[in-house]
Design an enzyme around this catalytic site. Structure first.
Site, PDB file in Angstrom:
ATOM      1  N   ASP A 234      41.105  49.371  52.624  1.00 40.13           N
ATOM      2  CA  ASP A 234      41.113  50.802  52.877  1.00 40.13           C
ATOM      3  C   ASP A 234      42.528  51.350  52.647  1.00 40.13           C
ATOM      4  O   ASP A 234      43.517  50.743  53.064  1.00 40.13           O
ATOM      5  CB  ASP A 234      40.666  51.058  54.319  1.00 40.13           C
ATOM      6  CG  ASP A 234      40.373  52.518  54.580  1.00 40.13           C
ATOM      7  OD1 ASP A 234      39.554  53.099  53.849  1.00 40.13           O
ATOM      8  OD2 ASP A 234      40.961  53.074  55.527  1.00 40.13           O
TER       9      ASP A 234
ATOM     10  N   GLU B 131      40.216  50.606  47.579  1.00 40.47           N
ATOM     11  CA  GLU B 131      39.792  51.977  47.916  1.00 40.47           C
ATOM     12  C   GLU B 131      40.873  52.913  47.377  1.00 40.47           C
ATOM     13  O   GLU B 131      41.952  53.047  47.949  1.00 40.47           O
ATOM     14  CB  GLU B 131      39.621  52.109  49.434  1.00 40.47           C
ATOM     15  CG  GLU B 131      39.074  53.475  49.862  1.00 40.47           C
ATOM     16  CD  GLU B 131      40.165  54.482  50.140  1.00 40.47           C
ATOM     17  OE1 GLU B 131      40.310  55.432  49.317  1.00 40.47           O
ATOM     18  OE2 GLU B 131      40.873  54.338  51.143  1.00 40.47           O
TER      19      GLU B 131
ATOM     20  N   ASP C 183      32.851  58.026  55.403  1.00 37.10           N
ATOM     21  CA  ASP C 183      33.633  59.204  55.771  1.00 37.10           C
ATOM     22  C   ASP C 183      33.065  60.503  55.217  1.00 37.10           C
ATOM     23  O   ASP C 183      33.653  61.566  55.418  1.00 37.10           O
ATOM     24  CB  ASP C 183      35.076  59.048  55.273  1.00 37.10           C
ATOM     25  CG  ASP C 183      35.920  58.194  56.202  1.00 37.10           C
ATOM     26  OD1 ASP C 183      35.568  58.059  57.390  1.00 37.10           O
ATOM     27  OD2 ASP C 183      36.948  57.653  55.740  1.00 37.10           O
TER      28      ASP C 183
END
Length: 390
Positions: free
Chosen positions: A206, A253, A306
């Site tokens: 991430d 990501e 998200d």
């Protein structure tokens, strides 16, 4: 470590009926196999914070005992001792932070997760994990290794303003002192990657862009607008990890404010990046999420944890044409959250960034994923050359 053309489904274990690694988890693996999926993507398996987020965990290494189907199973002294010896790089720090019983909880998790993972492997299903770049302020890692982090007075972590977040994102995590991390041979990061590779087959990092350059926010700021870019460690960290661990099965990501140096780093390492179908229908002609911009060494998601779901974000009644569009992408791996498979709306959204409370709580109802859902997903995967053989 390039990806084969394949299909995955995203569902965090907390979203299973019951939210644990019991029979429902095994049933989900069987459902994935029936759907022709090769991958099960989870969110971080670490203990969540007080509002349920697994991205701000008190430990970058420990697994969450709240997932255990049998939290009271006995653990023998020899089993605990063997775990301490094997995981000595971090388990002492976690035990000192979390208190008595921490080792036994990790042993129980290892038992249950290993059994579930073996069942998945037997059904042809591999697991994609998730590694947040930062650690929680005051957590086990920050407490045990303060020398690896910058003083909070020198700034905290965040992200710059963008179209979705005009004030930027103020996360407040401690920032790495990358010079100190490098001087220590990147040992902490190598051990972190070793740990995640003991739990999953491939892992998403991430906020990968922070390894190229990261956004520093002044300590005490109300938002992230007044931050600045600082250089990250670049390829050196990953070279050190690969020298010890071998090829790294990483998904980068690379969403948000992405500059050319991020693409350069990602491509130099050979890591696949990400595209999100929800973001493919607006913006400039060079929007990287448009299907014509997709690359083979990439992972396309219909939506992510998200964002809103396909139905919630678009208002369509039937998301399947959009799912089929994502599966038609040239991206090697296509991942569909379970909420999109089921055509659920905003009530099933996993997280609303910047909103405290009411997140991370969505859960499947027993029997909600049906044989019909699996057959439809398998047919769509087969039509796009992604279905795993039955």
């Amino acid at each position: 470590m390039r990806l084969d053309r394949s299909l995955g489904v995203q569902l965090h274990p907390t979203s299973l009926p019951g939210g644990r690694l019991g029979p429902e988890a095994y049933a989900f693996v069987d459902w994935l196999a029936a759907a022709g999926a090769r991958w099960w993507q989870v969110l971080p398996l670490n203990p969540p914070d007080a509002v349920g987020s697994p991205y701000t965990s008190a430990s970058a290494f420990a697994a969450w005992s709240g997932l255990l189907a049998d939290p009271g199973a006995p653990v023998g002294p020899s089993e605990a001792r063997a775990f301490r010896d094997r995981e000595g790089a971090w388990i002492g720090d976690w035990e000192a932070f979390a208190g008595g019983g921490a080792v036994e909880e990790q042993v129980r998790f290892e038992r249950e997760w290993s059994a579930l993972r073996a069942h998945a492997r037997a059904r042809g299903v591999s697991i994609v994990g998730d590694v947040p770049i930062y650690v929680a302020p005051g957590g086990s890692d920050h407490h045990a290794h303060p020398e690896l982090f910058l003083p909070v007075a020198e700034g905290v972590a965040g992200a710059p303003p963008d179209d979705l977040n005009p004030g930027g994102q103020l996360w407040g995590n401690p920032l790495y002192d990358w010079e100190a991390v490098a001087a220590a041979g990147y040992r902490w990061w190598i051990e972190r990657m070793r740990r995640v590779l003991a739990l999953v087959d491939r892992f998403r990092i991430d906020h990968f862009r922070g390894f190229a350059a990261y956004w520093t926010v002044p300590s005490g700021a109300d938002n992230a607008r007044g931050g600045w870019w600082s250089p990250g460690p670049g390829v050196a960290l990953f070279d050190a990890a690969r020298a010890e661990l071998g090829p790294l099965p990483v998904i980068a990501e690379d969403l948000g404010v992405i500059t050319p140096d991020v693409h350069t780093l990602r491509d130099a390492l050979g890591f696949p990046g990400m595209a999100v179908l929800l973001w493919a229908f607006s913006g400039a002609p060079d929007n990287p999420h448009r299907l014509e911009s997709h690359r083979e060494n990439q992972v396309v998601y219909t939506s992510i944890h998200d964002t809103d779901t396909l139905v919630g974000a678009t208002g369509v009644e039937d998301p399947w044409p959009l799912i089929e569009l994502a599966l038609s992408s040239r991206c090697a791996l296509a991942i569909v959250p379970a909420q999109d498979v089921l055509g659920l709306g905003s009530e099933a959204r996993m997280n609303r960034p910047g909103v405290i409370g009411g997140n991370w709580a969505w859960r499947l109802e027993p029997g909600q994923l049906t044989e019909e859902n699996a057959a439809r997903l398998r047919a769509a995967a087969a039509a796009s050359g992604r279905a795993r053989p039955a």
